[in-house]
Design an enzyme around this catalytic site. Sequence first.
Site, PDB file in Angstrom:
ATOM      1  N   LYS A  29      53.731  44.333  37.055  1.00 37.25           N
ATOM      2  CA  LYS A  29      52.972  43.634  35.995  1.00 37.25           C
ATOM      3  C   LYS A  29      52.883  44.519  34.754  1.00 37.25           C
ATOM      4  CE  LYS A  29      49.215  40.576  37.102  1.00 37.25           C
ATOM      5  NZ  LYS A  29      47.885  40.453  37.750  1.00 37.25           N
TER       6      LYS A  29
HETATM    7  O1  G3P Z   1      44.890  38.602  38.127  1.00 34.63           O
HETATM    8  C1  G3P Z   1      44.492  38.233  36.864  1.00 34.63           C
HETATM    9  C2  G3P Z   1      43.462  37.137  36.770  1.00 34.63           C
HETATM   10  O2  G3P Z   1      43.650  36.179  37.748  1.00 34.63           O
HETATM   11  C3  G3P Z   1      42.066  37.555  36.521  1.00 34.63           C
HETATM   12  O3  G3P Z   1      41.114  36.538  36.718  1.00 34.63           O
HETATM   13  O4  G3P Z   1      38.800  35.678  36.888  1.00 34.63           O
HETATM   14  O5  G3P Z   1      39.208  38.066  36.166  1.00 34.63           O
HETATM   15  O6  G3P Z   1      39.740  36.173  34.647  1.00 34.63           O
HETATM   16  P1  G3P Z   1      39.643  36.627  36.072  1.00 34.63           P
END
Ligand code: G3P
Length: 216
Positions: free
Chosen positions: A83
């Site tokens: 990533k």
């Molecule tokens: O892996 C990245 C993403 O899914 C993060 O999610 O809930 O922290 O915005 P969130």
Amino acid sequence: MKLFIDTADVDEIRQAAAMGVLDGVTTNPSLIAKTGRPFEEVVKEICSMIPGPVSAECMSTDAEDLIEEGRRIAEIADNIAVKVPLTVDGLRATKALSADGVKVNVTLCFHPVQALLAAKAGATYVSPFVGRLDDITTDGMGLIADIVTIFDNYDFPTEVLVASIRHPIHVLEAARLGAHVSTIPYKVIAQLANHPLTDIGIERFLADWRKSQQSA
Ligand code: G3P
């Protein structure tokens, strides 16, 4: 649509894999930090648990450092997807790493033209964050619709990986729009399986069966 789990918790991964619904795993630095375990140890363990792609994120910001770190992370296992952030340096790293045959997941995408650049640079996946857009009163799923249209218009092979999913409706809309992948927290995967009418139906069938005094 492929279903990935968005976690670095090996118990959650084991439970989702046992349900037979898991195609891959995505992690990020916040999720790895939550485990309290060393990065390489936890990523290696996850890669050994499932055959599908496991996204592991670079912490560098400069292109040269991203390329070096990405190559190192890619050595951890054959099913790694590296990533990198959706920045100018991240795109340079995407070009170099994908030329090496490394799967690259370009993350932190918040606009369709950013996704277009990731596809041009050779990304395997681009990760638009729908929940974080919704958080600032912007239509996260509208971003997915735009990216899917753009990628279809030009037959880009880059897969749209819907990230920052917060609830089952995000998954439903991603599938309706034809996104390639949704990465979902364990709690939301469990919510997808649940329906109150299913539970009521089971209770009724069990009660009627008991009344009939038969045995299975
Ligand atoms: O892996 C990245 C993403 O899914 C993060 O999610 O809930 O922290 O915005 P969130």
